[in-house]
Design a protein around this motif. Structure first.
Motif, PDB file in Angstrom:
ATOM      1  N   HIS A  71      -6.704 -38.360  23.089  1.00  0.00           N
ATOM      2  CA  HIS A  71      -5.835 -37.834  22.032  1.00  0.00           C
ATOM      3  C   HIS A  71      -4.452 -38.445  22.243  1.00  0.00           C
ATOM      4  O   HIS A  71      -4.188 -39.020  23.308  1.00  0.00           O
ATOM      5  CB  HIS A  71      -5.786 -36.298  22.088  1.00  0.00           C
ATOM      6  N   PRO A  72      -3.558 -38.339  21.271  1.00  0.00           N
ATOM      7  CA  PRO A  72      -2.226 -38.927  21.448  1.00  0.00           C
ATOM      8  C   PRO A  72      -1.530 -38.391  22.707  1.00  0.00           C
ATOM      9  O   PRO A  72      -1.559 -37.197  22.988  1.00  0.00           O
ATOM     10  CB  PRO A  72      -1.478 -38.508  20.178  1.00  0.00           C
ATOM     11  N   ASP A  73      -0.935 -39.297  23.441  1.00  0.00           N
ATOM     12  CA  ASP A  73      -0.178 -38.968  24.646  1.00  0.00           C
ATOM     13  C   ASP A  73       1.139 -38.331  24.210  1.00  0.00           C
ATOM     14  O   ASP A  73       1.924 -38.950  23.491  1.00  0.00           O
ATOM     15  CB  ASP A  73       0.063 -40.261  25.437  1.00  0.00           C
ATOM     16  N   SER A  74       1.386 -37.111  24.651  1.00  0.00           N
ATOM     17  CA  SER A  74       2.580 -36.385  24.214  1.00  0.00           C
ATOM     18  C   SER A  74       3.881 -37.008  24.708  1.00  0.00           C
ATOM     19  O   SER A  74       4.951 -36.684  24.195  1.00  0.00           O
ATOM     20  CB  SER A  74       2.498 -34.922  24.663  1.00  0.00           C
ATOM     21  N   THR A  75       3.795 -37.935  25.679  1.00  0.00           N
ATOM     22  CA  THR A  75       5.012 -38.578  26.185  1.00  0.00           C
ATOM     23  C   THR A  75       5.303 -39.894  25.472  1.00  0.00           C
ATOM     24  O   THR A  75       6.287 -40.553  25.798  1.00  0.00           O
ATOM     25  CB  THR A  75       4.909 -38.843  27.708  1.00  0.00           C
ATOM     26  N   ASP A  76       4.462 -40.264  24.499  1.00  0.00           N
ATOM     27  CA  ASP A  76       4.607 -41.543  23.797  1.00  0.00           C
ATOM     28  C   ASP A  76       5.232 -41.319  22.422  1.00  0.00           C
ATOM     29  O   ASP A  76       4.713 -40.533  21.629  1.00  0.00           O
ATOM     30  CB  ASP A  76       3.236 -42.198  23.647  1.00  0.00           C
ATOM     31  N   THR A  77       6.288 -42.026  22.143  1.00  0.00           N
ATOM     32  CA  THR A  77       6.947 -41.921  20.835  1.00  0.00           C
ATOM     33  C   THR A  77       6.521 -43.022  19.871  1.00  0.00           C
ATOM     34  O   THR A  77       6.899 -42.997  18.702  1.00  0.00           O
ATOM     35  CB  THR A  77       8.479 -41.971  21.004  1.00  0.00           C
ATOM     36  N   THR A  78       5.684 -43.958  20.349  1.00  0.00           N
ATOM     37  CA  THR A  78       5.301 -45.098  19.512  1.00  0.00           C
ATOM     38  C   THR A  78       3.989 -44.890  18.774  1.00  0.00           C
ATOM     39  O   THR A  78       3.676 -45.638  17.849  1.00  0.00           O
ATOM     40  CB  THR A  78       5.156 -46.378  20.364  1.00  0.00           C
ATOM     41  N   GLY A  79       3.178 -43.920  19.217  1.00  0.00           N
ATOM     42  CA  GLY A  79       1.868 -43.712  18.625  1.00  0.00           C
ATOM     43  C   GLY A  79       0.815 -44.682  19.123  1.00  0.00           C
ATOM     44  O   GLY A  79      -0.292 -44.740  18.603  1.00  0.00           O
ATOM     45  N   THR A  80       1.140 -45.435  20.155  1.00  0.00           N
ATOM     46  CA  THR A  80       0.242 -46.456  20.698  1.00  0.00           C
ATOM     47  C   THR A  80      -0.690 -45.896  21.764  1.00  0.00           C
ATOM     48  O   THR A  80      -1.826 -46.342  21.896  1.00  0.00           O
ATOM     49  CB  THR A  80       1.079 -47.598  21.323  1.00  0.00           C
ATOM     50  N   TRP A  81      -0.212 -44.917  22.510  1.00  0.00           N
ATOM     51  CA  TRP A  81      -0.900 -44.526  23.738  1.00  0.00           C
ATOM     52  C   TRP A  81      -1.637 -43.204  23.596  1.00  0.00           C
ATOM     53  O   TRP A  81      -1.182 -42.285  22.925  1.00  0.00           O
ATOM     54  CB  TRP A  81       0.095 -44.492  24.896  1.00  0.00           C
ATOM     55  N   GLU A  82      -2.792 -43.171  24.250  1.00  0.00           N
ATOM     56  CA  GLU A  82      -3.635 -41.983  24.248  1.00  0.00           C
ATOM     57  C   GLU A  82      -3.933 -41.590  25.687  1.00  0.00           C
ATOM     58  O   GLU A  82      -3.752 -42.372  26.612  1.00  0.00           O
ATOM     59  CB  GLU A  82      -4.937 -42.258  23.501  1.00  0.00           C
ATOM     60  N   CYS A  83      -4.414 -40.355  25.845  1.00  0.00           N
ATOM     61  CA  CYS A  83      -4.775 -39.886  27.177  1.00  0.00           C
ATOM     62  C   CYS A  83      -5.876 -38.841  27.057  1.00  0.00           C
ATOM     63  O   CYS A  83      -6.203 -38.394  25.959  1.00  0.00           O
ATOM     64  CB  CYS A  83      -3.561 -39.298  27.893  1.00  0.00           C
ATOM     65  N   VAL A  84      -6.450 -38.483  28.178  1.00  0.00           N
ATOM     66  CA  VAL A  84      -7.419 -37.395  28.263  1.00  0.00           C
ATOM     67  C   VAL A  84      -6.778 -36.253  29.048  1.00  0.00           C
ATOM     68  O   VAL A  84      -5.738 -36.438  29.672  1.00  0.00           O
ATOM     69  CB  VAL A  84      -8.726 -37.852  28.953  1.00  0.00           C
ATOM     70  N   ASP A  85      -7.395 -35.092  28.993  1.00  0.00           N
ATOM     71  CA  ASP A  85      -6.967 -33.968  29.828  1.00  0.00           C
ATOM     72  C   ASP A  85      -7.951 -33.830  30.983  1.00  0.00           C
ATOM     73  O   ASP A  85      -9.162 -33.973  30.786  1.00  0.00           O
ATOM     74  CB  ASP A  85      -6.946 -32.655  29.043  1.00  0.00           C
ATOM     75  N   LEU A  86      -7.414 -33.537  32.167  1.00  0.00           N
ATOM     76  CA  LEU A  86      -8.222 -33.420  33.376  1.00  0.00           C
ATOM     77  C   LEU A  86      -8.035 -32.058  34.021  1.00  0.00           C
ATOM     78  O   LEU A  86      -6.933 -31.516  34.017  1.00  0.00           O
ATOM     79  CB  LEU A  86      -7.819 -34.498  34.394  1.00  0.00           C
ATOM     80  N   VAL A  87      -9.119 -31.534  34.595  1.00  0.00           N
ATOM     81  CA  VAL A  87      -9.045 -30.336  35.425  1.00  0.00           C
ATOM     82  C   VAL A  87      -9.567 -30.682  36.817  1.00  0.00           C
ATOM     83  O   VAL A  87     -10.482 -31.505  36.962  1.00  0.00           O
ATOM     84  CB  VAL A  87      -9.846 -29.145  34.842  1.00  0.00           C
ATOM     85  N   ALA A  88      -8.976 -30.072  37.825  1.00  0.00           N
ATOM     86  CA  ALA A  88      -9.427 -30.274  39.200  1.00  0.00           C
ATOM     87  C   ALA A  88     -10.752 -29.567  39.408  1.00  0.00           C
ATOM     88  O   ALA A  88     -10.938 -28.436  38.932  1.00  0.00           O
ATOM     89  CB  ALA A  88      -8.380 -29.753  40.173  1.00  0.00           C
ATOM     90  N   VAL A  89     -11.665 -30.205  40.130  1.00  0.00           N
ATOM     91  CA  VAL A  89     -12.983 -29.632  40.405  1.00  0.00           C
ATOM     92  C   VAL A  89     -13.142 -29.306  41.884  1.00  0.00           C
ATOM     93  O   VAL A  89     -13.589 -28.221  42.235  1.00  0.00           O
ATOM     94  CB  VAL A  89     -14.108 -30.589  39.943  1.00  0.00           C
TER      95      VAL A  89
END
Length: 140
Positions: A71-89
């Protein structure tokens, strides 16, 4: 299920901070490499990954799970970058260092052994099993 490796400088984002996020997890934000972004686009909920401390420690210290697909990376202002969410296992009972990865013949082709600078990397099923065994975890 896919397997991955996520690198972080512990001074910026540590395994302890990741664990403290609990079930809410954390965006794997700030990645500014096209190849790493494309790997995150390929991830699915439930995929597992190694959490790797880079710099001084240079060791796999935990296991994470993908909790949200790209999904869109909330720290990116350009709309270029995406990221996933991770949980510790799980903690890695015995951290697996980069030196031990490089010394293990079964891991000679692992991206970490060949290109340790890439922040998000694929891991094969066999590499997953070997590293889990080396770290004292059941790979199942």
């Amino acid at each position: 299920m896919g397997y991955w490796l996520f690198k972080s400088e512990p001074e910026s984002w540590s395994w302890e901070q990741q664990k403290a996020k609990g079930a809410a997890g954390q965006e794997w934000d700030g990645v500014r490499n096209y190849q790493a972004r494309n790997f995150m686009r390929a991830m699915r909920i439930g995929d597992r990954g190694f959490f790797y401390h880079s710099n001084k420690e240079r060791a796999i210290v935990g296991i994470v799970e993908v909790a949200a697909e790209a999904h869109p990376d909330s720290t990116d202002t350009t709309g270029t970058w995406e990221c996933v969410d991770l949980v510790a296992v799980a903690d890695m009972p015995m951290p697996v260092t980069l030196d031990t990865v490089k010394a293990e013949p079964g891991l000679a082709g692992m991206v970490l052994a060949k290109n340790s600078r890439l922040s998000v990397q694929p891991v094969t099923d066999e590499e997953w099993r070997i590293v889990c065994r080396m770290g004292g975890l059941d790979a199942g």
